[in-house]
Design a protein around this motif. Structure first.
Motif, PDB file in Angstrom:
ATOM      1  N   LEU A 279     -25.617  39.480 -63.216  1.00  0.00           N
ATOM      2  CA  LEU A 279     -24.483  38.616 -62.885  1.00  0.00           C
ATOM      3  C   LEU A 279     -23.476  39.388 -62.046  1.00  0.00           C
ATOM      4  O   LEU A 279     -22.984  40.460 -62.460  1.00  0.00           O
ATOM      5  CB  LEU A 279     -23.815  38.101 -64.165  1.00  0.00           C
ATOM      6  CG  LEU A 279     -22.575  37.234 -63.988  1.00  0.00           C
ATOM      7  CD1 LEU A 279     -22.889  35.981 -63.175  1.00  0.00           C
ATOM      8  CD2 LEU A 279     -22.000  36.860 -65.347  1.00  0.00           C
ATOM      9  N   ARG A 280     -23.164  38.855 -60.879  1.00  0.00           N
ATOM     10  CA  ARG A 280     -22.120  39.422 -60.025  1.00  0.00           C
ATOM     11  C   ARG A 280     -20.882  38.547 -60.152  1.00  0.00           C
ATOM     12  O   ARG A 280     -20.951  37.326 -59.998  1.00  0.00           O
ATOM     13  CB  ARG A 280     -22.595  39.471 -58.571  1.00  0.00           C
ATOM     14  CG  ARG A 280     -21.606  40.162 -57.623  1.00  0.00           C
ATOM     15  CD  ARG A 280     -22.299  40.522 -56.315  1.00  0.00           C
ATOM     16  NE  ARG A 280     -22.744  39.328 -55.607  1.00  0.00           N
ATOM     17  CZ  ARG A 280     -22.039  38.710 -54.659  1.00  0.00           C
ATOM     18  NH1 ARG A 280     -20.839  39.168 -54.337  1.00  0.00           N
ATOM     19  NH2 ARG A 280     -22.536  37.657 -54.064  1.00  0.00           N
ATOM     20  N   TRP A 281     -19.768  39.172 -60.418  1.00  0.00           N
ATOM     21  CA  TRP A 281     -18.525  38.442 -60.707  1.00  0.00           C
ATOM     22  C   TRP A 281     -17.449  38.882 -59.726  1.00  0.00           C
ATOM     23  O   TRP A 281     -17.141  40.073 -59.612  1.00  0.00           O
ATOM     24  CB  TRP A 281     -18.084  38.721 -62.145  1.00  0.00           C
ATOM     25  CG  TRP A 281     -16.721  38.172 -62.518  1.00  0.00           C
ATOM     26  CD1 TRP A 281     -16.068  37.142 -61.947  1.00  0.00           C
ATOM     27  CD2 TRP A 281     -15.862  38.665 -63.533  1.00  0.00           C
ATOM     28  NE1 TRP A 281     -14.856  36.940 -62.529  1.00  0.00           N
ATOM     29  CE2 TRP A 281     -14.700  37.866 -63.535  1.00  0.00           C
ATOM     30  CE3 TRP A 281     -15.959  39.695 -64.470  1.00  0.00           C
ATOM     31  CZ2 TRP A 281     -13.640  38.085 -64.411  1.00  0.00           C
ATOM     32  CZ3 TRP A 281     -14.906  39.894 -65.340  1.00  0.00           C
ATOM     33  CH2 TRP A 281     -13.766  39.091 -65.315  1.00  0.00           C
ATOM     34  N   THR A 282     -16.883  37.917 -58.990  1.00  0.00           N
ATOM     35  CA  THR A 282     -15.804  38.203 -58.059  1.00  0.00           C
ATOM     36  C   THR A 282     -14.614  37.310 -58.378  1.00  0.00           C
ATOM     37  O   THR A 282     -14.780  36.194 -58.881  1.00  0.00           O
ATOM     38  CB  THR A 282     -16.252  37.958 -56.608  1.00  0.00           C
ATOM     39  OG1 THR A 282     -16.644  36.597 -56.454  1.00  0.00           O
ATOM     40  CG2 THR A 282     -17.408  38.873 -56.232  1.00  0.00           C
ATOM     41  N   THR A 316     -30.670  35.907 -62.009  1.00  0.00           N
ATOM     42  CA  THR A 316     -29.552  36.412 -61.212  1.00  0.00           C
ATOM     43  C   THR A 316     -28.580  35.267 -60.946  1.00  0.00           C
ATOM     44  O   THR A 316     -28.972  34.094 -60.873  1.00  0.00           O
ATOM     45  CB  THR A 316     -30.033  36.999 -59.876  1.00  0.00           C
ATOM     46  OG1 THR A 316     -30.660  35.966 -59.113  1.00  0.00           O
ATOM     47  CG2 THR A 316     -31.026  38.149 -60.114  1.00  0.00           C
ATOM     48  N   HIS A 318     -24.227  34.444 -59.277  1.00  0.00           N
ATOM     49  CA  HIS A 318     -22.956  34.914 -58.738  1.00  0.00           C
ATOM     50  C   HIS A 318     -21.853  33.985 -59.252  1.00  0.00           C
ATOM     51  O   HIS A 318     -21.907  32.768 -59.052  1.00  0.00           O
ATOM     52  CB  HIS A 318     -22.974  34.903 -57.209  1.00  0.00           C
ATOM     53  CG  HIS A 318     -21.648  35.254 -56.608  1.00  0.00           C
ATOM     54  ND1 HIS A 318     -21.175  34.699 -55.431  1.00  0.00           N
ATOM     55  CD2 HIS A 318     -20.673  36.110 -57.028  1.00  0.00           C
ATOM     56  CE1 HIS A 318     -19.973  35.191 -55.166  1.00  0.00           C
ATOM     57  NE2 HIS A 318     -19.647  36.054 -56.113  1.00  0.00           N
ATOM     58  N   SER A 320     -17.808  33.212 -59.094  1.00  0.00           N
ATOM     59  CA  SER A 320     -16.570  33.457 -58.358  1.00  0.00           C
ATOM     60  C   SER A 320     -15.447  32.644 -58.978  1.00  0.00           C
ATOM     61  O   SER A 320     -15.621  31.467 -59.296  1.00  0.00           O
ATOM     62  CB  SER A 320     -16.730  33.103 -56.878  1.00  0.00           C
ATOM     63  OG  SER A 320     -16.934  31.714 -56.717  1.00  0.00           O
ATOM     64  N   ASN A 334     -26.843  30.284 -58.258  1.00  0.00           N
ATOM     65  CA  ASN A 334     -28.013  31.051 -58.687  1.00  0.00           C
ATOM     66  C   ASN A 334     -29.259  30.507 -58.025  1.00  0.00           C
ATOM     67  O   ASN A 334     -29.339  29.301 -57.729  1.00  0.00           O
ATOM     68  CB  ASN A 334     -28.169  30.976 -60.205  1.00  0.00           C
ATOM     69  CG  ASN A 334     -28.477  29.583 -60.683  1.00  0.00           C
ATOM     70  OD1 ASN A 334     -27.578  28.743 -60.762  1.00  0.00           O
ATOM     71  ND2 ASN A 334     -29.738  29.297 -61.016  1.00  0.00           N
TER      72      ASN A 334
END
Length: 385
Positions: A279-282, A316, A318, A320, A334
């Motif tokens: 998990l990419r967190w922005t 995976t 993302h 935001s 995703n």
């Protein structure tokens, strides 16, 4: 006195029969005491019997008001034909007139009553010669009886209207209470779905990992079981807090912790990462305190969206989070997995749309470019619905 009134309301026919007998006894008794000067000349044989028939009809005046009016009008007309005075027969006629006017009017009833009263009026006018003042007094008696009957009918109609409005108001309150109960049930069901679906999904994935690695990589399997234990403890704690809301005000052990919000987003993200989700967190904009309902909705929306990714994606995603002056914008993207829903009609996605709509926000969910799945939610920050 209250018991007597209650008994008379329950037995109206008995009351009417006794009243009719009393009226006859009083009129006949006064006439007998006055002798030859009596208004009821008992020397004319038909008159006492006619008076008995007329007053006896009053016993059924409530059940058959028009029939009673007809009998009393016939008594007045017969007395006129016999050349007798009308006063003894006007009292039953007045009672019958009163009764007719207390009932609800219909065209048929009004026509029949009008004819009978007209016959009575003609009989009064054509009776034995008397002064105009005597005739005026007779008409006044009948008119007062009709006016009293109308007043009673109007009062009954007014009371009935008030009772009907009270019943409608009570029914409206009951319907409003049922509507609120239904809304609360939906809210609770949504909360349970969000809490259970997330943690059970993590437990399921980690249990599968532990089963796969239990023999070849015991340490990795033990780590997976540790995540299972932690997730199960978390779901039990959240369920306890949620069910504590349903307890009565006087019951102990209510929820001691506040509802989750964006301040707990970090631990939530770490939970998904520990469960194997890349998990990419922005974050963009300046974070700030949110209205309580928006804060809870934002947390639950992210939790549900990531749970769907964990369950249906390829591992995976993302996330935001964007703070604007007026809105909080959340987006989860995703790649679509093999088990992804083609139409996005699952309960989780429905719950996301309902939660966003409950606070005046919008939610768009569905496939995106590049075989991805998008969850885009905008929540207003200007008010707390």
């Amino acid at each position: 006195m209250e018991k007597i009134l209650s008994w008379t309301r329950k037995h109206p026919r008995v009351v009417d029969a006794v009243s009719a007998a009393v009226i006859y006894v009083v009129i006949f008794g006064l006439s007998a005491a006055d002798g030859a000067e009596s208004a009821l000349d008992i020397r004319i044989p038909p008159l006492p019997g006619l008076l008995a028939v007329v007053t006896a009809s009053l016993a059924v005046r409530r059940k058959r008001p028009l029939w009673t009016l007809g009998v009393t009008a016939f008594g007045v007309a017969t007395a006129t034909a016999l050349g007798a005075d009308l006063e003894p027969f006007l009292v039953p006629l007045a009672v019958a007139t009163f009764t007719v006017h207390t009932d609800r009017w219909t065209k048929r009833r009004a026509s029949a009553a009008g004819v009978l009263l007209a016959v009575s009026a003609v009989a009064i006018v054509t009776s034995s010669p008397g002064s105009a003042w005597e005739d005026l007094g007779r008409f006044t008696l009948i008119g007062m009886a009709a006016a009293a009957g109308e007043a009673v009918r109007t009062r009954r109609a007014f009371i009935a209207a008030i009772e009907e409005r009270a019943v409608r108001a009570e029914r409206s309150r009951e319907e409003e209470a049922r509507r609120r109960v239904a809304e609360e049930r939906l809210h609770i069901a949504r909360e349970l779905h969000d809490v259970v679906a997330h943690h059970i999904s993590v437990i399921n994935v980690q249990a599968a990992v532990a089963e796969h690695l239990i023999t070849s990589q015991p340490d990795a399997a033990a780590e997976a079981l540790h995540h299972v234990r932690r997730s199960s403890r978390s779901v039990l704690d959240e369920l306890r807090d949620l069910l504590g809301v349903l307890r009565g005000a006087g019951e102990p052990d209510g929820p001691a912790e506040p509802a989750p919000g964006m301040d707990l987003l970090g631990p939530l993200v770490e939970t998904f990462r520990h469960s194997g989700l890349e998990l990419r967190w922005t974050s963009a904009g300046e974070p700030r305190p949110l209205p309580a309902t928006v804060d809870l909705v934002a947390y639950r929306v992210i939790q549900e969206a990531l749970t769907n990714v964990h369950r249906h994606g390829n591992g995976t995603a993302h996330l935001s989070v964007t703070y604007t002056p007026a809105d909080l914008v959340l987006q989860v993207v995703n790649p679509r997995g093999r088990n992804a829903s083609a139409d996005g009609s699952g309960l989780g996605l429905i719950g996301i749309r309902e939660r966003a709509g409950a606070v005046g926000g919008t939610a768009r969910t569905g496939p995106g470019p590049g075989d991805t799945f998008h969850v885009h939610v905008t929540l207003p920050l200007g008010k707390n619905p």
